[in-house]
Design a protein around this motif. Structure first.
Motif, PDB file in Angstrom:
ATOM      1  N   ARG A 118      -8.243  -8.413  -1.907  1.00  0.00           N
ATOM      2  CA  ARG A 118      -9.221  -7.459  -2.546  1.00  0.00           C
ATOM      3  C   ARG A 118      -8.396  -6.987  -4.287  1.00  0.00           C
ATOM      4  NH1 ARG A 118     -10.643  -2.780   0.921  1.00  0.00           N
ATOM      5  NH2 ARG A 118     -11.125  -1.677  -1.192  1.00  0.00           N
ATOM      6  N   ALA A 119      -9.798  -6.911  -5.111  1.00  0.00           N
ATOM      7  CA  ALA A 119      -8.812  -6.222  -6.301  1.00  0.00           C
ATOM      8  C   ALA A 119      -8.262  -5.343  -6.637  1.00  0.00           C
ATOM      9  CB  ALA A 119      -9.937  -6.384  -7.347  1.00  0.00           C
ATOM     10  N   THR A 120      -8.428  -4.170  -4.856  1.00  0.00           N
ATOM     11  CA  THR A 120      -7.862  -3.321  -5.536  1.00  0.00           C
ATOM     12  C   THR A 120      -6.256  -3.685  -4.494  1.00  0.00           C
ATOM     13  OG1 THR A 120      -8.537  -1.835  -3.481  1.00  0.00           O
ATOM     14  CG2 THR A 120      -9.803  -1.265  -5.619  1.00  0.00           C
ATOM     15  N   GLY A 121      -5.079  -2.579  -4.657  1.00  0.00           N
ATOM     16  CA  GLY A 121      -4.052  -2.776  -4.111  1.00  0.00           C
ATOM     17  C   GLY A 121      -3.498  -2.328  -2.748  1.00  0.00           C
ATOM     18  N   ILE A 157       0.030   6.654  -2.651  1.00  0.00           N
ATOM     19  CA  ILE A 157      -1.086   6.926  -1.732  1.00  0.00           C
ATOM     20  C   ILE A 157      -0.542   8.885  -1.822  1.00  0.00           C
ATOM     21  CG2 ILE A 157      -1.483   6.914   0.234  1.00  0.00           C
ATOM     22  CD1 ILE A 157      -0.243   4.122   0.487  1.00  0.00           C
ATOM     23  N   ALA A 158      -0.046   9.793  -1.216  1.00  0.00           N
ATOM     24  CA  ALA A 158       0.320  10.882  -0.510  1.00  0.00           C
ATOM     25  C   ALA A 158      -0.075  11.604  -2.226  1.00  0.00           C
ATOM     26  CB  ALA A 158       1.493  11.043  -1.089  1.00  0.00           C
ATOM     27  N   ARG A 159      -0.039  11.400  -3.342  1.00  0.00           N
ATOM     28  CA  ARG A 159      -0.599  12.037  -5.156  1.00  0.00           C
ATOM     29  C   ARG A 159      -1.460  11.817  -4.989  1.00  0.00           C
ATOM     30  NH1 ARG A 159      -1.082  11.099  -9.602  1.00  0.00           N
ATOM     31  NH2 ARG A 159      -0.792   8.611  -9.857  1.00  0.00           N
ATOM     32  N   LEU A 160      -2.270  10.685  -4.874  1.00  0.00           N
ATOM     33  CA  LEU A 160      -4.022  10.309  -5.103  1.00  0.00           C
ATOM     34  C   LEU A 160      -4.643  10.787  -3.875  1.00  0.00           C
ATOM     35  CD1 LEU A 160      -3.229   6.740  -6.884  1.00  0.00           C
ATOM     36  CD2 LEU A 160      -3.915   8.670  -8.079  1.00  0.00           C
ATOM     37  N   ALA A 161      -4.662  10.839  -2.960  1.00  0.00           N
ATOM     38  CA  ALA A 161      -4.715  11.250  -1.627  1.00  0.00           C
ATOM     39  C   ALA A 161      -4.937  12.504  -1.296  1.00  0.00           C
ATOM     40  CB  ALA A 161      -4.548  10.344  -0.457  1.00  0.00           C
ATOM     41  N   LYS A 162      -4.151  13.435  -2.381  1.00  0.00           N
ATOM     42  CA  LYS A 162      -3.424  15.019  -2.003  1.00  0.00           C
ATOM     43  C   LYS A 162      -3.731  15.182  -0.723  1.00  0.00           C
ATOM     44  CE  LYS A 162      -6.726  15.651  -6.538  1.00  0.00           C
ATOM     45  NZ  LYS A 162      -7.335  14.483  -6.491  1.00  0.00           N
ATOM     46  N   VAL A 163      -2.491  14.672  -0.221  1.00  0.00           N
ATOM     47  CA  VAL A 163      -2.327  14.632   1.166  1.00  0.00           C
ATOM     48  C   VAL A 163      -0.017  15.148   0.880  1.00  0.00           C
ATOM     49  CG1 VAL A 163      -3.939  13.605   1.975  1.00  0.00           C
ATOM     50  CG2 VAL A 163      -1.697  12.376   1.871  1.00  0.00           C
ATOM     51  N   PRO A 164      -0.026  16.205   1.756  1.00  0.00           N
ATOM     52  CA  PRO A 164       1.457  16.486   1.557  1.00  0.00           C
ATOM     53  C   PRO A 164       2.208  14.868   2.517  1.00  0.00           C
ATOM     54  CG  PRO A 164       0.707  17.352   3.453  1.00  0.00           C
ATOM     55  CD  PRO A 164      -0.622  16.517   2.502  1.00  0.00           C
ATOM     56  N   ILE A 165       3.133  15.073   2.155  1.00  0.00           N
ATOM     57  CA  ILE A 165       4.484  14.121   2.589  1.00  0.00           C
ATOM     58  C   ILE A 165       5.410  15.165   3.906  1.00  0.00           C
ATOM     59  CG2 ILE A 165       6.813  13.044   2.173  1.00  0.00           C
ATOM     60  CD1 ILE A 165       5.308  12.354  -0.356  1.00  0.00           C
TER      61      ILE A 165
END
Length: 201
Positions: free
Chosen positions: A91-94, A132-140
């Motif tokens: 896919r074009a998206t990674g 992933i966490a930053r863009l999805a706005k979820v904690p680690i």
């Protein structure tokens, strides 16, 4: 539905029994609907088995990313049952973008990653999980086993910000403060911090 509940209850009970027989204690997991779980230090195949047992014992619905081509028969059904999520590399998206989409379309999702990527002397950490966490706005949340004490703890909940380097340093220091199964297999960033702390004593 009742059959699935009974199967889930049996797996949870069995996982807790195995952990108890082996002398392991698992800390309570934070009550968070969507989270990236960062596990490590990853120095042994046992880490993954311990993680699966712990997730079952804690009733966590965990998931992990795997390339889509791995889901062919006969492994496909097994991987999906274990929480595997296919990532289409054509896919074009990674992978990062596809993982963010999964978070956006899920009510609950605990995505498990090992930033070291290998159980033997990783020279550096992969940073895709942070994006992933930053863009999805979820904690680690860090999942850190201590093999000396036979404990699995979750010592850090981190909201990813703009200073990735500072946040990564916090995570690496947490990994450096525990006892892995095979000390000689520590990743280079964790080993460097551990050596500095030893010299400072």
């Amino acid at each position: 539905m009742q059959q699935e509940q009974r199967r889930g209850s049996f797996c949870r009970t069995l996982s807790r029994l195995i952990l108890r027989l082996w002398g392991w204690k698992i800390a309570p997991f934070p009550d968070i609907d969507k989270v990236v779980i960062v596990g490590g230090p990853h120095t042994s195949n046992w880490d993954g088995f311990l993680g699966m047992l712990s997730a079952s014992a804690l009733e966590l619905d965990t998931a992990f990313l795997i390339k889509a081509s791995a889901f062919k028969w006969p492994l496909g059904p097994y991987l999906r049952r274990m929480g595997g999520i296919p990532i289409d590399r054509t896919r074009a998206t990674g992978a990062v973008e596809q993982a963010v989409e999964l978070f956006q379309h899920s009510e609950r999702l605990a995505m498990v990653v090992t930033p070291e990527g290998t159980r033997t002397n990783a020279p550096r950490w992969k940073t895709g999980f942070y994006q992933i966490a930053r863009l999805a706005k979820v904690p680690i949340v860090l999942a850190v086993p201590n093999y000396a004490k036979k404990e699995l703890n979750f010592p850090l909940i981190l909201e990813p910000g703009e200073d990735m380097e500072a946040d990564m340093q916090k995570m690496i220091e947490c990994f450096a403060d525990t006892t892995p199964r095979h000390m000689e297999n520590l990743s280079a960033p964790v080993k460097a911090i551990r050596d500095l702390k030893r010299q400072a004593k």
